[in-house]
Design an enzyme around this catalytic site. Structure first.
Site, mmCIF file in Angstrom:
data_model
loop_
_atom_site.group_PDB
_atom_site.id
_atom_site.type_symbol
_atom_site.label_atom_id
_atom_site.label_comp_id
_atom_site.label_asym_id
_atom_site.label_seq_id
_atom_site.Cartn_x
_atom_site.Cartn_y
_atom_site.Cartn_z
ATOM 1 N N ASP A 79 46.853 26.364 23.153
ATOM 2 C CA ASP A 79 47.605 24.881 22.752
ATOM 3 C C ASP A 79 48.701 24.267 23.926
ATOM 4 O O ASP A 79 49.084 25.286 24.805
ATOM 5 C CB ASP A 79 48.482 24.833 21.400
ATOM 6 C CG ASP A 79 49.236 26.482 21.310
ATOM 7 O OD1 ASP A 79 49.882 26.924 22.440
ATOM 8 O OD2 ASP A 79 49.992 26.521 20.136
ATOM 9 N N ASN A 148 55.746 28.983 9.845
ATOM 10 C CA ASN A 148 55.185 28.465 8.419
ATOM 11 C C ASN A 148 53.675 28.641 8.637
ATOM 12 O O ASN A 148 53.024 28.053 7.670
ATOM 13 C CB ASN A 148 55.270 26.722 8.631
ATOM 14 C CG ASN A 148 54.549 26.503 10.196
ATOM 15 O OD1 ASN A 148 54.172 27.301 10.725
ATOM 16 N ND2 ASN A 148 54.604 24.937 10.231
ATOM 17 N N HIS A 150 51.350 28.762 11.047
ATOM 18 C CA HIS A 150 50.430 28.082 11.728
ATOM 19 C C HIS A 150 50.077 29.269 12.780
ATOM 20 O O HIS A 150 50.716 30.051 13.218
ATOM 21 C CB HIS A 150 51.125 26.989 12.680
ATOM 22 C CG HIS A 150 52.245 27.076 13.659
ATOM 23 N ND1 HIS A 150 53.075 26.158 13.890
ATOM 24 C CD2 HIS A 150 52.113 28.024 14.767
ATOM 25 C CE1 HIS A 150 53.767 26.535 15.101
ATOM 26 N NE2 HIS A 150 53.338 27.845 15.142
ATOM 27 N N GLU A 155 48.941 23.443 12.094
ATOM 28 C CA GLU A 155 50.081 23.505 11.010
ATOM 29 C C GLU A 155 49.389 23.470 9.791
ATOM 30 O O GLU A 155 48.136 23.344 9.415
ATOM 31 C CB GLU A 155 51.080 22.236 11.169
ATOM 32 C CG GLU A 155 51.581 21.854 12.595
ATOM 33 C CD GLU A 155 52.876 22.726 12.548
ATOM 34 O OE1 GLU A 155 52.875 24.016 12.187
ATOM 35 O OE2 GLU A 155 53.854 22.356 13.367
#
Ligand code: GLP
Length: 254
Positions: A79, A148, A150, A155
């Site tokens: 990413d 969270n 991810h 996400e």
């Protein structure tokens, strides 16, 4: 093999290796070394963040000691930030080069760079996927775990079959990512990431998790419902995942 580890099977095909913080980098480096032992020119996806730093330090140490040969490794990216073009300092590409690729002597031409230029980004994301196919697919995809849940920048809500694409980052992520950079106000609000589907297609996956702050989300990922609300839980769809967790991160696994 790293000593003093406990390996558990929490779900079918998901192996959890629990190590002391001191052994974390070494256990993660073993994943890379074992892969390169069977395929010297393996295609390996590398993450950024604080979690993999001990991995990169250990790989560089082993290389300096002549214990690992990185000369044929084909690195690909997981990413980056949308807009992190060229030498932009807030860029995962430049972060990886600084922390690992440059000191390891891995030339820029060998790195399959995640596209980040907003101009023509959708087509560039398709070309990125095509580049993975042309390399014969990813042999080993290494991942960190977001607070969270991810993986990469997928996400919560990211579909299991999502591909490389632009994503809007949540506030949790931009706040967490601010820690990497000297000017937190400049953290971009959009990322470009391999999709969950892209990640699941790798021949093997290594999920690296350390620290008490990740204990709850690691428990949710491995033992909670398999749901897009916790993208890392989707890793349980495939039976080729090796988790390296330190004791603090594994503390909620029961
Ligand atoms: C970041 C990156 C991920 C990384 C994760 C964990 O936002 N996009 O690729 O794995 O969050 O980061 P850290 O290891 O610093 O906790």
């Amino acid at each position: 093999m790293t000593t003093g580890v406990l390996t558990r099977q929490l779900a079918p095909g998901i192996e959890v290796q629990i190590v002391s913080p001191a052994d974390f980098g070494s256990a993660a480096a073993d994943l890379v070394q074992n892969q390169l032992a069977v395929k010297a020119n393996a295609v390996i996806g590398f993450p950024t963040g604080n979690t993999p730093l001990p991995l990169y330090h250990e790989l560089l140490r082993r290389q300096q000691q002549g214990q690992i040969d990185l000369s044929q490794l084909q690195p690909v990216m997981l990413d980056d930030y949308l807009g992190a073009v060229g030498d932009e300092p807030i860029s995962f590409y430049n972060w990886l080069r600084r922390e690992f690729f440059d000191p390891a002597g891995i030339a820029a031409s060998r790195i399959w760079r995640m596209p980040t230029d907003p101009d023509g980004i959708d087509e560039a994301c398709r070309r990125y996927e095509q580049g993975l196919v042309e390399r014969g697919g990813v042999d080993l995809q290494l991942l960190g775990l977001g607070l969270n849940g991810h993986i990469g920048f997928n996400e919560p809500g990211s579909p299991a079959d999502s591909r490389t694409r632009v994503v809007k980052l949540t506030e949790t992520t931009t706040v967490a990512n601010a820690a990497y950079w000297s000017d937190p106000s400049k953290v971009p609000h959009s990322g470009v990431t391999m999709g969950v589907g892209t990640i699941l297609e790798a021949r093997s996956i290594g999920l690296l998790v350390n620290g008490a702050a990740k204990a709850e989300i690691l428990r949710a990922a491995l033992l909670g419902p398999m749901t897009t609300a916790v993208p890392a839980s989707l890793l349980r769809k495939v039976q080729k995942v090796h988790v390296v967790a330190d004791e603090a991160a594994a503390s909620q696994l029961g």
